[in-house]
Design an enzyme around this catalytic site. Sequence first.
Site, short mmCIF file in Angstrom:
data_model
loop_
_atom_site.label_atom_id
_atom_site.label_comp_id
_atom_site.label_asym_id
_atom_site.label_seq_id
_atom_site.Cartn_x
_atom_site.Cartn_y
_atom_site.Cartn_z
N SER A 150 0.88 -1.18 0.00
CA SER A 150 0.00 0.00 0.00
C SER A 150 0.91 1.22 0.00
O SER A 150 2.09 1.13 0.36
CB SER A 150 -0.86 -0.01 1.26
OG SER A 150 -1.42 1.27 1.47
N TYR A 163 -1.84 -1.73 10.50
CA TYR A 163 -1.89 -1.99 9.05
C TYR A 163 -0.64 -1.41 8.38
O TYR A 163 -0.03 -2.04 7.51
CB TYR A 163 -3.16 -1.36 8.50
CG TYR A 163 -3.38 -1.48 7.01
CD1 TYR A 163 -3.84 -2.67 6.43
CD2 TYR A 163 -3.16 -0.39 6.16
CE1 TYR A 163 -4.08 -2.77 5.07
CE2 TYR A 163 -3.40 -0.48 4.80
CZ TYR A 163 -3.86 -1.66 4.25
OH TYR A 163 -4.08 -1.75 2.91
N1 LIG Z 1 -8.81 -0.82 -1.66
C1 LIG Z 1 -7.84 0.05 -1.54
O1 LIG Z 1 -8.02 1.28 -1.73
C2 LIG Z 1 -6.46 -0.41 -1.16
C3 LIG Z 1 -5.45 0.55 -0.98
C4 LIG Z 1 -4.17 0.12 -0.65
C5 LIG Z 1 -3.90 -1.24 -0.53
N2 LIG Z 1 -4.91 -2.13 -0.70
C6 LIG Z 1 -4.58 -3.55 -0.55
O2 LIG Z 1 -5.06 -4.26 -1.68
C7 LIG Z 1 -5.50 -5.56 -1.28
C8 LIG Z 1 -6.94 -5.78 -1.76
O3 LIG Z 1 -7.78 -4.78 -1.22
P1 LIG Z 1 -9.38 -4.83 -1.43
O4 LIG Z 1 -9.93 -3.60 -0.83
O5 LIG Z 1 -9.67 -5.16 -2.83
O6 LIG Z 1 -9.74 -6.12 -0.53
P2 LIG Z 1 -11.11 -6.57 0.16
O7 LIG Z 1 -12.25 -6.31 -0.75
O8 LIG Z 1 -11.17 -6.07 1.56
O9 LIG Z 1 -10.84 -8.13 0.27
C9 LIG Z 1 -10.78 -8.94 -0.88
C10 LIG Z 1 -11.12 -10.35 -0.50
O10 LIG Z 1 -10.18 -10.88 0.44
C11 LIG Z 1 -10.80 -12.00 1.03
N3 LIG Z 1 -10.14 -12.28 2.32
C12 LIG Z 1 -10.09 -11.48 3.41
N4 LIG Z 1 -9.41 -12.09 4.40
C13 LIG Z 1 -9.03 -13.29 3.91
C14 LIG Z 1 -8.29 -14.39 4.44
N5 LIG Z 1 -7.82 -14.35 5.69
N6 LIG Z 1 -8.07 -15.47 3.65
C15 LIG Z 1 -8.55 -15.52 2.39
N7 LIG Z 1 -9.27 -14.52 1.84
C16 LIG Z 1 -9.50 -13.43 2.59
C17 LIG Z 1 -12.27 -11.62 1.18
O11 LIG Z 1 -13.09 -12.67 0.77
P3 LIG Z 1 -13.78 -13.70 1.82
O12 LIG Z 1 -14.67 -12.87 2.66
O13 LIG Z 1 -14.44 -14.67 0.90
O14 LIG Z 1 -12.66 -14.32 2.58
C18 LIG Z 1 -12.46 -10.48 0.17
O15 LIG Z 1 -13.39 -10.79 -0.81
C19 LIG Z 1 -5.28 -5.63 0.23
O16 LIG Z 1 -4.03 -6.19 0.52
C20 LIG Z 1 -5.29 -4.17 0.65
O17 LIG Z 1 -4.55 -3.95 1.84
C21 LIG Z 1 -6.17 -1.75 -1.02
#
Ligand SMILES: NC(=O)c1ccc[n+]([C@@H]2O[C@H](COP(=O)([O-])OP(=O)(O)OC[C@H]3O[C@@H](n4cnc5c(N)ncnc54)[C@H](OP(=O)(O)O)[C@@H]3O)[C@@H](O)[C@H]2O)c1
Length: 259
Positions: A150, A163
Amino acid sequence: MVASSRPLFALQGRVALITGAGRGLGYEMAKALARAGAAVVINGRDAGRLEAAVTSLRRETEAEVDAMAFDVADYPAAQAALAAIVARYGRLDILVNNVGARDRRPLDAFTPEEVQQLIATDLIAPALLAREAAAIMKRQGHGRLIFMTSIVGHVANRGDSVYTAAKGGVTGLMRALAVDHAREGITSNAIAPGMFATETNAHLVTDADFSRFVDVRVPIGRWGKPEEIGAAAVFLASDEASFVNGHVLTVDGGQTVRM
Ligand SMILES: NC(=O)c1ccc[n+]([C@@H]2O[C@H](COP(=O)([O-])OP(=O)(O)OC[C@H]3O[C@@H](n4cnc5c(N)ncnc54)[C@H](OP(=O)(O)O)[C@@H]3O)[C@@H](O)[C@H]2O)c1
C-alpha cells in the site's frame, strides 16, 4: 528471449493464484491475468462468493478459472491448496499475495491479540505462501511473486499503525525475496495502491469530508477505479518484466508524489 510475434505481456501457459480475489482489487487482477491468457485460481474464505466470481470471470474472459477456498492465515490449508494447484495444473508461475485485512485504528485501540491477528493475516500469511510458492517456482526455474502492499508502505497515515506496520513489512519482505530468489528465475515485486473505490472503502467513497480529502490530496482528483489495478499485475507477471525485481509499482493517481 521473447519471440517478436508474441503479443506483449501475453501469459498463455502460465498459472496464477490470486488470494482474496472474490471481489475488489484481487478480482480485477484475476480478470486482467485471465484476459492476458493465464489460467487463474482465485482464493477467498467464502466459497459462495468465489463461485459467483468464477462464473463471472469465465464469462468475461473465457479463460480457465478455478477457485480454492481457504483462509490465508491457515498455513496447512495454504500448503494443501498449493499442492492441489500443482497436481491440477502441473505448475504455479504467478502468486499474487493480495489479501490484506484493513483495520484503521490507532495502536492503543487494539488488544494485543488483535495486533497479532492482523499481522498474521497481512504479513505472516503472505510470507509463508511466498515461501511455499517459491519452492515450486524454483523447481520450474520460473516464477513471479507479486505482493499487494500500500502507499502506507512508504508514507504514514494518522491512527493507522498496525496496518501500516504490516504493509511496511510486506514491502521489506518483497525486497528480501527479490534478493534471495533472483538466481532461480523468480522475481519478487509489489503493487502499492493508493485510494481505490472498492467495497471495503464504500463507506469512505460516500463520505463528503473524505471526498474533499481525495480531491485535495490526489492530483488526478478522484478515487482509483478497481479495474485500474489489473495492468500492473499483468506487467509484473509478464516475461517482459524479467529484469524488474524488488520494485514497488505505485498506482495512486500521484498521491504520494505531490507536495
Ligand atoms: N482498496 C484500496 O483502496 C487499497 C489501498 C491500498 C492497498 N490495498 C490492498 O489491496 C489488497 C486488496 O484490497 P481490497 O480492498 O480489494 O480487498 P477486500 O475487498 O477487503 O478483500 C478482498 C477479498 O479478500 C478476502 N479475504 C479477506 N481475508 C481473507 C483471508 N484471511 N483469507 C482468504 N481470503 C481473505 C475476502 O473474501 P472472503 O470474505 O471470501 O474471505 C475479500 O473478498 C489488500 O491487501 C489491501 O490492503 C487496497
